[in-house]
Design a protein around this motif. Structure first.
Motif, mmCIF file in Angstrom:
data_model
loop_
_atom_site.group_PDB
_atom_site.id
_atom_site.type_symbol
_atom_site.label_atom_id
_atom_site.label_comp_id
_atom_site.label_asym_id
_atom_site.label_seq_id
_atom_site.Cartn_x
_atom_site.Cartn_y
_atom_site.Cartn_z
ATOM 1 N N ILE A 151 -7.530 5.713 3.356
ATOM 2 C CA ILE A 151 -7.448 4.922 4.475
ATOM 3 C C ILE A 151 -6.106 5.186 5.018
ATOM 4 C CG2 ILE A 151 -6.402 2.583 3.422
ATOM 5 C CD1 ILE A 151 -7.797 1.173 5.568
ATOM 6 N N LYS A 152 -6.052 5.206 6.282
ATOM 7 C CA LYS A 152 -4.756 5.372 6.885
ATOM 8 C C LYS A 152 -3.848 4.287 6.899
ATOM 9 C CE LYS A 152 -2.903 6.810 11.477
ATOM 10 N NZ LYS A 152 -3.143 7.002 13.125
ATOM 11 N N VAL A 153 -2.502 4.426 6.626
ATOM 12 C CA VAL A 153 -1.670 3.292 6.686
ATOM 13 C C VAL A 153 -1.015 3.160 8.285
ATOM 14 C CG1 VAL A 153 0.684 2.353 5.728
ATOM 15 C CG2 VAL A 153 -0.922 3.990 4.220
ATOM 16 N N ALA A 154 -0.952 1.635 8.587
ATOM 17 C CA ALA A 154 -0.356 1.328 9.754
ATOM 18 C C ALA A 154 1.172 1.785 10.012
ATOM 19 C CB ALA A 154 -0.094 0.130 10.095
ATOM 20 N N ALA A 155 1.600 2.342 11.179
ATOM 21 C CA ALA A 155 2.735 2.880 11.445
ATOM 22 C C ALA A 155 3.427 1.671 11.847
ATOM 23 C CB ALA A 155 2.751 3.909 12.638
ATOM 24 N N ARG A 156 4.802 1.632 11.732
ATOM 25 C CA ARG A 156 5.884 0.879 12.184
ATOM 26 C C ARG A 156 5.584 0.228 13.424
ATOM 27 N NH1 ARG A 156 11.191 -0.648 9.987
ATOM 28 N NH2 ARG A 156 10.861 1.370 8.447
ATOM 29 N N ALA A 159 0.135 -1.789 16.678
ATOM 30 C CA ALA A 159 -0.439 -3.055 17.337
ATOM 31 C C ALA A 159 -1.526 -3.952 16.373
ATOM 32 C CB ALA A 159 -1.505 -2.744 18.495
ATOM 33 N N ALA A 160 -1.899 -3.163 15.204
ATOM 34 C CA ALA A 160 -2.352 -3.722 14.202
ATOM 35 C C ALA A 160 -1.990 -4.996 13.696
ATOM 36 C CB ALA A 160 -3.274 -2.724 13.276
ATOM 37 N N GLU A 161 -0.529 -4.828 13.860
ATOM 38 C CA GLU A 161 0.137 -6.031 13.082
ATOM 39 C C GLU A 161 0.308 -7.132 14.087
ATOM 40 O OE1 GLU A 161 3.812 -4.073 12.202
ATOM 41 O OE2 GLU A 161 3.014 -3.129 10.254
ATOM 42 N N ASN A 162 -0.092 -7.009 15.337
ATOM 43 C CA ASN A 162 0.216 -8.275 16.260
ATOM 44 C C ASN A 162 -0.487 -9.314 16.079
ATOM 45 O OD1 ASN A 162 1.673 -6.283 17.583
ATOM 46 N ND2 ASN A 162 0.121 -5.776 19.308
ATOM 47 N N PRO A 163 0.290 -10.423 16.217
ATOM 48 C CA PRO A 163 -0.304 -11.796 15.674
ATOM 49 C C PRO A 163 -1.504 -11.935 16.556
ATOM 50 C CG PRO A 163 1.873 -12.046 16.166
ATOM 51 C CD PRO A 163 1.686 -10.704 16.528
ATOM 52 N N ALA A 188 -12.815 -11.274 3.303
ATOM 53 C CA ALA A 188 -12.906 -12.364 3.947
ATOM 54 C C ALA A 188 -12.145 -12.131 5.318
ATOM 55 C CB ALA A 188 -11.943 -13.630 3.453
ATOM 56 N N HIS A 189 -12.667 -12.566 6.400
ATOM 57 C CA HIS A 189 -12.242 -12.675 7.782
ATOM 58 C C HIS A 189 -11.006 -13.379 7.958
ATOM 59 C CE1 HIS A 189 -15.859 -10.406 8.749
ATOM 60 N NE2 HIS A 189 -16.543 -11.407 8.543
ATOM 61 N N VAL A 190 -9.595 -13.037 8.197
ATOM 62 C CA VAL A 190 -8.645 -13.660 8.429
ATOM 63 C C VAL A 190 -8.024 -13.140 9.809
ATOM 64 C CG1 VAL A 190 -8.117 -14.267 6.056
ATOM 65 C CG2 VAL A 190 -7.235 -12.065 7.005
ATOM 66 N N GLN A 191 -6.882 -13.450 9.988
ATOM 67 C CA GLN A 191 -6.067 -13.006 11.197
ATOM 68 C C GLN A 191 -4.800 -12.748 11.002
ATOM 69 O OE1 GLN A 191 -5.244 -16.001 14.693
ATOM 70 N NE2 GLN A 191 -7.212 -16.507 13.982
ATOM 71 N N VAL A 192 -4.090 -11.957 11.513
ATOM 72 C CA VAL A 192 -2.576 -11.785 11.518
ATOM 73 C C VAL A 192 -2.085 -12.990 12.140
ATOM 74 C CG1 VAL A 192 -0.388 -10.433 12.142
ATOM 75 C CG2 VAL A 192 -2.701 -9.386 11.691
ATOM 76 N N LEU A 193 -1.046 -13.588 11.615
ATOM 77 C CA LEU A 193 -0.692 -14.747 12.116
ATOM 78 C C LEU A 193 0.952 -14.450 12.751
ATOM 79 C CD1 LEU A 193 -1.805 -17.465 9.564
ATOM 80 C CD2 LEU A 193 -2.684 -16.996 11.920
ATOM 81 N N PRO A 194 1.564 -15.273 13.289
ATOM 82 C CA PRO A 194 2.763 -15.098 13.896
ATOM 83 C C PRO A 194 3.772 -15.276 12.701
ATOM 84 C CG PRO A 194 1.692 -16.736 15.340
ATOM 85 C CD PRO A 194 1.040 -16.490 14.143
ATOM 86 N N ASP A 195 4.950 -14.443 12.721
ATOM 87 C CA ASP A 195 5.834 -14.785 11.547
ATOM 88 C C ASP A 195 6.187 -16.061 11.464
ATOM 89 O OD1 ASP A 195 6.108 -11.967 10.801
ATOM 90 O OD2 ASP A 195 7.137 -11.294 12.658
ATOM 91 N N ALA A 196 6.450 -16.893 12.667
ATOM 92 C CA ALA A 196 6.920 -18.172 12.658
ATOM 93 C C ALA A 196 5.947 -19.125 11.702
ATOM 94 C CB ALA A 196 6.894 -19.002 14.008
ATOM 95 N N ALA A 197 4.675 -19.066 11.486
ATOM 96 C CA ALA A 197 4.024 -19.826 10.737
ATOM 97 C C ALA A 197 4.309 -19.790 9.233
ATOM 98 C CB ALA A 197 2.409 -19.261 11.049
ATOM 99 N N CYS A 198 4.701 -18.387 8.887
ATOM 100 C CA CYS A 198 4.966 -18.352 7.390
ATOM 101 C C CYS A 198 6.536 -18.758 7.276
ATOM 102 C CB CYS A 198 4.893 -16.963 7.118
ATOM 103 S SG CYS A 198 3.245 -16.631 6.196
ATOM 104 N N ARG A 240 -8.018 -3.295 12.566
ATOM 105 C CA ARG A 240 -8.341 -2.256 13.357
ATOM 106 C C ARG A 240 -8.410 -0.713 12.639
ATOM 107 N NH1 ARG A 240 -4.392 -3.251 18.969
ATOM 108 N NH2 ARG A 240 -5.376 -5.328 19.188
ATOM 109 N N GLY A 241 -8.965 -0.982 11.395
ATOM 110 C CA GLY A 241 -9.298 0.289 10.628
ATOM 111 C C GLY A 241 -7.991 1.102 9.859
ATOM 112 N N VAL A 242 -6.852 0.334 10.266
ATOM 113 C CA VAL A 242 -5.808 0.863 9.095
ATOM 114 C C VAL A 242 -4.992 -0.435 8.268
ATOM 115 C CG1 VAL A 242 -5.302 2.257 10.963
ATOM 116 C CG2 VAL A 242 -4.052 -0.074 10.875
ATOM 117 N N LEU A 243 -4.653 0.160 7.106
ATOM 118 C CA LEU A 243 -3.924 -0.744 6.124
ATOM 119 C C LEU A 243 -2.584 -1.423 6.808
ATOM 120 C CD1 LEU A 243 -3.891 -1.886 3.173
ATOM 121 C CD2 LEU A 243 -2.586 0.264 2.657
ATOM 122 N N VAL A 244 -2.573 -2.706 6.747
ATOM 123 C CA VAL A 244 -1.222 -3.512 7.326
ATOM 124 C C VAL A 244 -0.755 -4.166 6.143
ATOM 125 C CG1 VAL A 244 -2.187 -3.488 9.751
ATOM 126 C CG2 VAL A 244 -2.617 -5.496 8.217
ATOM 127 N N GLY A 245 -1.271 -4.492 5.087
ATOM 128 C CA GLY A 245 -0.779 -5.501 4.041
ATOM 129 C C GLY A 245 -1.337 -5.202 2.669
#
Length: 273
Positions: A151-156, A159-163, A188-198, A240-245
């Protein structure tokens, strides 16, 4: 509320109860039913998900599975650095004679797929077990896996990292937060959350750890009920098809006020493996 949990199994009989520098009671992260709140996943749809295994250390009931991993090159697998810690392995990785990855197999007790020995390990030198920052390790396999497993790794800044981005977390971990472990791959279906949430959930001084957006990614379900859990550490978060975390840590499993914390692969992974 339980303290921060690194999300890996440890020892032949139980969970990690403390990660070096983290409060006692912290346990490895797990995802919904695989992951908490998840459903069965077909390995053909996620061939890059692998299980880390040592039957010598963890027994044969679950084929020795204790953490997850993700294939990013034919001979390279990413996982969480804490999965290779002495608290989990009882020693150094090279001391596990049967340390391997199980690839291409959804059911841990099933047939098919490959079990490939791990020839070498690299732990991020910037990994801080006190804060969990930089929680990433690279496993080098003794044999190549098919290119189709990669699998492809997300670049810095991808957009896949966007909340708000829809994501999937995968694993064989606790499906309820109460020690009910999956024997087949789940997602499991989840979503990227704003940094502020964590940042709100894990402020400075929270059990010795805190959320650091430079090296960590926040994800979950704002309503709770979906998350990674014990046994899912090192497993992939894909958007979005890439590894983000990579599943890293959190407090409890599936709690709306305590989202899952993942290693932000785009900033922690070296440019050259």
């Amino acid at each position: 509320m339980r303290g921060p949990f690194a999300r890996a199994l440890t020892g032949a009989l139980g969970l990690v109860t403390a990660v070096a520098g983290v409060v006692a009671g912290a346990a490895p992260a797990a995802a919904d039913s695989v992951v908490v709140g998840g459903s069965p996943a077909a390995i053909t749809e996620a061939p890059w998900v692998v299980a880390l295994s040592s039957r010598d250390r963890f027994g044969g009931t679950r084929a020795g599975q204790f953490c997850g991993g993700v294939v990013v090159a034919p001979t390279k697998v990413l996982t969480a650095a804490h999965c290779l810690g002495r608290e989990v392995l009882g020693g150094q990785p090279w001391q596990l004679r049967d340390f391997s990855v199980i690839a291409g197999r959804a059911s841990l007790r099933g047939q098919g797929g490959q079990e490939v020995r791990i020839a070498d390990t690299w732990v991020n030198p910037d990994y801080d077990p006190t804060t969990n920052s930089g929680d990433l390790a690279v496993l080098t396999l003794a044999e190549s896996l098919p290119e189709s497993f990669v699998i492809k790794v997300a670049a810095r800044g991808d957009a896949a990292e966007n909340p708000g981005t829809a994501a999937e977390v995968y694993g064989w971990g606790d499906t309820s937060g109460n020690g009910s472990y999956a024997s087949s791959l789940r997602s499991a279906h989840v979503q990227v959350l704003p940094d502020a949430a964590c940042e709100r959930a894990y402020p400075d001084g929270f059990g010795g750890v805190s959320y650091r957006k430079e090296t960590m990614l926040c994800a979950g379900d704002p309503r709770g009920g979906r998350d990674a859990c014990q046994g899912d550490s090192g497993g992939p978060l894909v958007a979005r098809g890439v590894l983000v975390g990579l599943v890293s840590w959190g407090s409890g499993c599936g709690q709306a006020e305590n989202p899952g914390v993942y290693t932000r692969v785009s900033t922690v992974l070296p440019e050259r493996l």
